[in-house]
Design a protein around this motif. Structure first.
Motif, PDB file in Angstrom:
ATOM      1  N   HIS A  80       0.816  -1.203   0.000  1.00 11.29           N
ATOM      2  CA  HIS A  80       0.000   0.000   0.000  1.00 11.29           C
ATOM      3  C   HIS A  80       0.855   1.262   0.000  1.00 11.29           C
ATOM      4  O   HIS A  80       0.372   2.348   0.342  1.00 11.29           O
ATOM      5  CB  HIS A  80      -0.945  -0.032   1.190  1.00 11.29           C
ATOM      6  N   GLY A  81       2.107   1.110  -0.336  1.00  7.53           N
ATOM      7  CA  GLY A  81       2.960   2.272  -0.531  1.00  7.53           C
ATOM      8  C   GLY A  81       3.426   2.981   0.721  1.00  7.53           C
ATOM      9  O   GLY A  81       3.923   4.097   0.659  1.00  7.53           O
ATOM     10  N   LEU A  82       3.274   2.343   1.862  1.00  8.10           N
ATOM     11  CA  LEU A  82       3.685   3.002   3.094  1.00  8.10           C
ATOM     12  C   LEU A  82       5.119   2.666   3.453  1.00  8.10           C
ATOM     13  O   LEU A  82       5.779   3.406   4.177  1.00  8.10           O
ATOM     14  CB  LEU A  82       2.761   2.585   4.237  1.00  8.10           C
ATOM     15  N   PHE A 114       1.637  10.787   7.888  1.00  6.87           N
ATOM     16  CA  PHE A 114       2.653  10.701   8.932  1.00  6.87           C
ATOM     17  C   PHE A 114       3.920  10.056   8.385  1.00  6.87           C
ATOM     18  O   PHE A 114       5.039  10.498   8.657  1.00  6.87           O
ATOM     19  CB  PHE A 114       2.121   9.889  10.116  1.00  6.87           C
ATOM     20  N   VAL A 115       3.722   9.013   7.603  1.00  3.47           N
ATOM     21  CA  VAL A 115       4.852   8.340   6.986  1.00  3.47           C
ATOM     22  C   VAL A 115       5.594   9.292   6.046  1.00  3.47           C
ATOM     23  O   VAL A 115       6.813   9.427   6.099  1.00  3.47           O
ATOM     24  CB  VAL A 115       4.368   7.104   6.199  1.00  3.47           C
ATOM     25  N   ASP A 116       4.821   9.978   5.225  1.00  2.00           N
ATOM     26  CA  ASP A 116       5.426  10.937   4.302  1.00  2.00           C
ATOM     27  C   ASP A 116       6.184  12.003   5.066  1.00  2.00           C
ATOM     28  O   ASP A 116       7.266  12.433   4.665  1.00  2.00           O
ATOM     29  CB  ASP A 116       4.329  11.595   3.445  1.00  2.00           C
ATOM     30  N   CYS A 117       5.587  12.406   6.158  1.00  2.00           N
ATOM     31  CA  CYS A 117       6.191  13.452   6.978  1.00  2.00           C
ATOM     32  C   CYS A 117       7.539  12.989   7.527  1.00  2.00           C
ATOM     33  O   CYS A 117       8.528  13.726   7.495  1.00  2.00           O
ATOM     34  CB  CYS A 117       5.234  13.795   8.121  1.00  2.00           C
ATOM     35  N   LEU A 150      -2.111   2.949  14.101  1.00  2.00           N
ATOM     36  CA  LEU A 150      -3.134   1.915  13.951  1.00  2.00           C
ATOM     37  C   LEU A 150      -3.719   1.579  15.321  1.00  2.00           C
ATOM     38  O   LEU A 150      -4.920   1.395  15.477  1.00  2.00           O
ATOM     39  CB  LEU A 150      -2.528   0.652  13.320  1.00  2.00           C
ATOM     40  N   GLN A 151      -2.832   1.525  16.282  1.00  2.00           N
ATOM     41  CA  GLN A 151      -3.228   1.204  17.645  1.00  2.00           C
ATOM     42  C   GLN A 151      -4.277   2.206  18.151  1.00  2.00           C
ATOM     43  O   GLN A 151      -5.243   1.849  18.818  1.00  2.00           O
ATOM     44  CB  GLN A 151      -1.980   1.265  18.546  1.00  2.00           C
ATOM     45  N   LEU A 180      -5.009   2.425   7.931  1.00  2.00           N
ATOM     46  CA  LEU A 180      -3.692   2.416   7.312  1.00  2.00           C
ATOM     47  C   LEU A 180      -3.542   3.637   6.410  1.00  2.00           C
ATOM     48  O   LEU A 180      -2.499   4.297   6.384  1.00  2.00           O
ATOM     49  CB  LEU A 180      -3.535   1.137   6.492  1.00  2.00           C
ATOM     50  N   GLU A 181      -4.578   3.945   5.705  1.00  2.00           N
ATOM     51  CA  GLU A 181      -4.545   5.080   4.781  1.00  2.00           C
ATOM     52  C   GLU A 181      -4.268   6.386   5.518  1.00  2.00           C
ATOM     53  O   GLU A 181      -3.569   7.263   5.013  1.00  2.00           O
ATOM     54  CB  GLU A 181      -5.880   5.150   4.038  1.00  2.00           C
ATOM     55  N   GLU A 182      -4.806   6.469   6.683  1.00  2.00           N
ATOM     56  CA  GLU A 182      -4.642   7.709   7.456  1.00  2.00           C
ATOM     57  C   GLU A 182      -3.229   7.884   7.989  1.00  2.00           C
ATOM     58  O   GLU A 182      -2.840   8.967   8.415  1.00  2.00           O
ATOM     59  CB  GLU A 182      -5.644   7.738   8.616  1.00  2.00           C
TER      60      GLU A 182
END
Lengths: 122, 122
Positions: free
Chosen positions: B23-25, B65-68, B53-54, B59-61
DNA sequence: GTAAACGTTGACGCCTGTGTCAAGGTCAAG
DNA sequence: CTTGACCTTGACACAGGCGTCAACGTTTAC
């Protein structure tokens, strides 16, 4: 009455009615042509199921209420099993609320940390 | 490091890691043998995903944060998009809480009606 | 007689993150 | 060379209530 009429009178799709039957919540006599034949009481029964689903019960949890109605009680909640489900559901809901409140606090805390200027009512 | 090590260090199954990548994360270089090769920073990245997630994020949301984090920020929440997600999530949670409170009241009312002797703290 | 409306069962899709199995490639140790 | 641990992709399964389509029988109205 046939399934189409029951669906119309209860506002429930025929798909759902068959689904309820498949899970033993609804029963129907069968005509010689194989068509389902419902009784008047089934209208109330389906309404009971819908009302409970609406409140957040699972289909399985509506079973005691349905059984209770079938035994001739005026309300699906008139039986001990139903009351137990009510109480269990209350406990579950309370637990879910606690989880959500904890989550909310967690998110609010993270937000406050990431964005000190962002106010969060809490 | 390879996927097994990353899984062990983050406490996340290899299945999940591959799913995140799908999913590209998560991204990984590939060795000549096709094995995924992760960087040290990916440990933190995965931890960020899990933490979110916790808390109830999808996951999409977690993507902002990952990009950041990838942009070199010390925290996944340091970016405007992340803050937006935080705020949106807060609103969602509040809405869910309202729904649950309404449900609780509804169930409590039904219970009180079916079983007048049953006390319900409210 | 025929079309339209209604009935039947069966089965796939959805949504989301993950477990789990299959069939196979790779590599280090013996 | 073989064993076993680790890697690869692909795909099925789940939970839950229901939409929806398929392929086909029945009833109803004209």
């Amino acid at each position: 009455m046939r399934i189409g009429e029951l669906a119309e009178r209860t506002g429930v799709s025929t798909r759902s009615l068959r689904y309820y039957e498949q899970h033993g919540l609804l029963r129907a006599r069968r005509g010689s042509n194989g068509y389902r034949d419902y009784a008047e009481d089934d209208v109330r029964l389906v309404s009971e199921i819908r009302a409970l689903l609406q409140i957040g019960f699972t289909l399985e949890e509506t079973r005691p209420f349905v059984d209770c109605l079938r035994r001739g009680n005026s309300t699906g909640g008139s039986c001990a099993e139903s009351v137990e489900v009510y109480e269990r559901k209350l406990t579950e809901i309370d637990q879910e609320i606690r989880v959500l409140l904890a989550r909310r606090a967690e998110v609010a805390a993270q937000l406050a940390q990431s964005c000190p200027g962002c106010f969060v009512r809490g």
